[in-house]
Motif scaffolding. Structure first.
Motif, PDB file in Angstrom:
ATOM      1  N   ASP A 162      27.064  76.550  -7.733  1.00  0.00           N
ATOM      2  CA  ASP A 162      25.759  75.831  -8.538  1.00  0.00           C
ATOM      3  C   ASP A 162      24.547  76.355  -7.949  1.00  0.00           C
ATOM      4  N   LEU A 163      24.356  76.587  -6.824  1.00  0.00           N
ATOM      5  CA  LEU A 163      22.851  77.060  -6.098  1.00  0.00           C
ATOM      6  C   LEU A 163      22.766  78.594  -6.504  1.00  0.00           C
ATOM      7  N   GLU A 164      23.832  79.366  -6.461  1.00  0.00           N
ATOM      8  CA  GLU A 164      23.672  80.913  -6.970  1.00  0.00           C
ATOM      9  C   GLU A 164      23.426  80.771  -8.354  1.00  0.00           C
ATOM     10  N   ASN A 165      24.007  80.059  -9.201  1.00  0.00           N
ATOM     11  CA  ASN A 165      23.817  79.827 -10.721  1.00  0.00           C
ATOM     12  C   ASN A 165      22.295  79.478 -11.063  1.00  0.00           C
ATOM     13  N   ALA A 166      21.485  78.530 -10.173  1.00  0.00           N
ATOM     14  CA  ALA A 166      20.348  78.116 -10.395  1.00  0.00           C
ATOM     15  C   ALA A 166      19.531  79.429 -10.007  1.00  0.00           C
ATOM     16  N   ARG A 167      19.633  80.024  -8.984  1.00  0.00           N
ATOM     17  CA  ARG A 167      18.713  81.067  -8.637  1.00  0.00           C
ATOM     18  C   ARG A 167      18.851  82.266  -9.594  1.00  0.00           C
ATOM     19  N   LEU A 168      20.121  82.476  -9.969  1.00  0.00           N
ATOM     20  CA  LEU A 168      20.120  83.724 -11.178  1.00  0.00           C
ATOM     21  C   LEU A 168      19.522  83.280 -12.729  1.00  0.00           C
ATOM     22  N   THR A 169      20.045  82.116 -12.861  1.00  0.00           N
ATOM     23  CA  THR A 169      19.343  81.525 -14.063  1.00  0.00           C
ATOM     24  C   THR A 169      17.991  81.213 -14.015  1.00  0.00           C
ATOM     25  N   HIS A 192      10.849  75.250 -14.196  1.00  0.00           N
ATOM     26  CA  HIS A 192      12.342  74.778 -14.475  1.00  0.00           C
ATOM     27  C   HIS A 192      13.195  75.436 -13.349  1.00  0.00           C
ATOM     28  N   ALA A 193      12.797  76.851 -13.144  1.00  0.00           N
ATOM     29  CA  ALA A 193      13.745  77.299 -12.134  1.00  0.00           C
ATOM     30  C   ALA A 193      13.579  76.782 -10.558  1.00  0.00           C
ATOM     31  N   ARG A 194      12.399  76.576 -10.291  1.00  0.00           N
ATOM     32  CA  ARG A 194      12.035  75.708  -9.145  1.00  0.00           C
ATOM     33  C   ARG A 194      12.929  74.511  -8.912  1.00  0.00           C
ATOM     34  N   PHE A 195      12.968  73.564 -10.046  1.00  0.00           N
ATOM     35  CA  PHE A 195      13.294  72.402 -10.156  1.00  0.00           C
ATOM     36  C   PHE A 195      15.072  72.580  -9.929  1.00  0.00           C
ATOM     37  N   SER A 196      15.504  73.489 -10.874  1.00  0.00           N
ATOM     38  CA  SER A 196      17.144  73.501 -10.739  1.00  0.00           C
ATOM     39  C   SER A 196      17.516  74.019  -9.364  1.00  0.00           C
ATOM     40  N   THR A 197      16.887  74.955  -8.734  1.00  0.00           N
ATOM     41  CA  THR A 197      17.043  75.579  -7.505  1.00  0.00           C
ATOM     42  C   THR A 197      16.960  74.244  -6.463  1.00  0.00           C
ATOM     43  N   ALA A 198      16.028  73.540  -6.469  1.00  0.00           N
ATOM     44  CA  ALA A 198      15.744  72.390  -5.410  1.00  0.00           C
ATOM     45  C   ALA A 198      16.606  71.363  -5.455  1.00  0.00           C
ATOM     46  N   ASN A 199      17.204  70.998  -6.823  1.00  0.00           N
ATOM     47  CA  ASN A 199      18.356  70.163  -7.092  1.00  0.00           C
ATOM     48  C   ASN A 199      19.462  70.490  -6.564  1.00  0.00           C
ATOM     49  N   ALA A 200      19.765  72.146  -6.626  1.00  0.00           N
ATOM     50  CA  ALA A 200      21.038  72.311  -5.987  1.00  0.00           C
ATOM     51  C   ALA A 200      21.110  72.320  -4.626  1.00  0.00           C
ATOM     52  N   GLU A 201      19.643  72.719  -3.837  1.00  0.00           N
ATOM     53  CA  GLU A 201      19.491  72.747  -2.459  1.00  0.00           C
ATOM     54  C   GLU A 201      19.736  71.275  -1.971  1.00  0.00           C
ATOM     55  N   ALA A 202      19.173  70.383  -2.808  1.00  0.00           N
ATOM     56  CA  ALA A 202      19.277  69.045  -2.091  1.00  0.00           C
ATOM     57  C   ALA A 202      20.597  68.447  -2.150  1.00  0.00           C
ATOM     58  N   ARG A 203      21.421  68.958  -3.119  1.00  0.00           N
ATOM     59  CA  ARG A 203      22.775  68.458  -3.073  1.00  0.00           C
ATOM     60  C   ARG A 203      23.553  69.029  -1.787  1.00  0.00           C
ATOM     61  N   VAL A 204      23.387  70.234  -1.564  1.00  0.00           N
ATOM     62  CA  VAL A 204      23.867  71.007  -0.393  1.00  0.00           C
ATOM     63  C   VAL A 204      23.403  70.063   1.028  1.00  0.00           C
ATOM     64  N   ALA A 205      22.368  69.985   0.914  1.00  0.00           N
ATOM     65  CA  ALA A 205      21.567  69.108   2.202  1.00  0.00           C
ATOM     66  C   ALA A 205      22.172  67.767   2.582  1.00  0.00           C
ATOM     67  N   LEU A 206      22.305  66.991   1.360  1.00  0.00           N
ATOM     68  CA  LEU A 206      22.756  65.809   1.333  1.00  0.00           C
ATOM     69  C   LEU A 206      24.326  65.835   1.698  1.00  0.00           C
ATOM     70  N   LEU A 207      25.177  66.656   1.399  1.00  0.00           N
ATOM     71  CA  LEU A 207      26.500  66.860   1.837  1.00  0.00           C
ATOM     72  C   LEU A 207      26.585  67.192   3.415  1.00  0.00           C
ATOM     73  N   GLU A 208      25.971  68.040   3.846  1.00  0.00           N
ATOM     74  CA  GLU A 208      25.973  68.757   5.203  1.00  0.00           C
ATOM     75  C   GLU A 208      25.215  67.787   5.883  1.00  0.00           C
ATOM     76  N   ASP A 209      24.167  67.067   5.659  1.00  0.00           N
ATOM     77  CA  ASP A 209      23.454  66.633   6.754  1.00  0.00           C
ATOM     78  C   ASP A 209      23.716  65.037   6.690  1.00  0.00           C
ATOM     79  N   THR A 210      24.051  64.420   5.581  1.00  0.00           N
ATOM     80  CA  THR A 210      24.295  62.959   5.525  1.00  0.00           C
ATOM     81  C   THR A 210      25.634  62.536   5.335  1.00  0.00           C
ATOM     82  N   VAL A 211      26.496  63.348   4.718  1.00  0.00           N
ATOM     83  CA  VAL A 211      27.867  63.022   4.588  1.00  0.00           C
ATOM     84  C   VAL A 211      28.725  63.436   5.607  1.00  0.00           C
TER      85      VAL A 211
END
Length: 103
Positions: A16-23, A44-63
């Motif tokens: 998802d992060l790669e797709n957000a960056r490419l798109t 929109h590009a910044r929002f999509s990338t930040a959204n994908a990065e936030a999910r990675v951080a949530l998973l890795e840092d708080t779950v």
């Protein structure tokens, strides 16, 4: 099940992060083709990338650090893991529970 779900989410979130960056890059470079202004495409590009990065951080840092721990922290991590995975339940690689297996 938990380990396989974490691995599954890591793979999806990386994709998802790669797709957000490419798109985002494509939209920014060809915004007129998509009928949007360059500033809107970049936003929109910044929002999509930040959204994908936030999910990675949530998973890795708080779950992940709290999975398998006793008490409310472990239960919350398990619940958050399942919430993060919920949008992908129909994905062909989703690790569904096997009959008789414990999660």
């Amino acid at each position: 099940m938990t380990d396989s779900l974490v691995a599954f989410l890591r793979a999806r979130f990386a994709q998802d992060l790669e797709n957000a960056r490419l798109t985002g890059s494509m939209m920014s470079a060809q915004s007129e083709r998509f009928g949007v202004g360059p500033e809107d495409a970049a936003k929109h590009a910044r929002f999509s990338t930040a959204n994908a990065e936030a999910r990675v951080a949530l998973l890795e840092d708080t779950v992940v650090p709290y999975l398998g721990t006793a008490g409310p922290g472990g239960r919350n991590a398990e619940y958050q893991l399942r919430l993060l995975a919920a949008p992908y339940v129909e994905h062909r690689d989703y690790p569904h529970d096997e009959p008789g297996a414990s999660a």
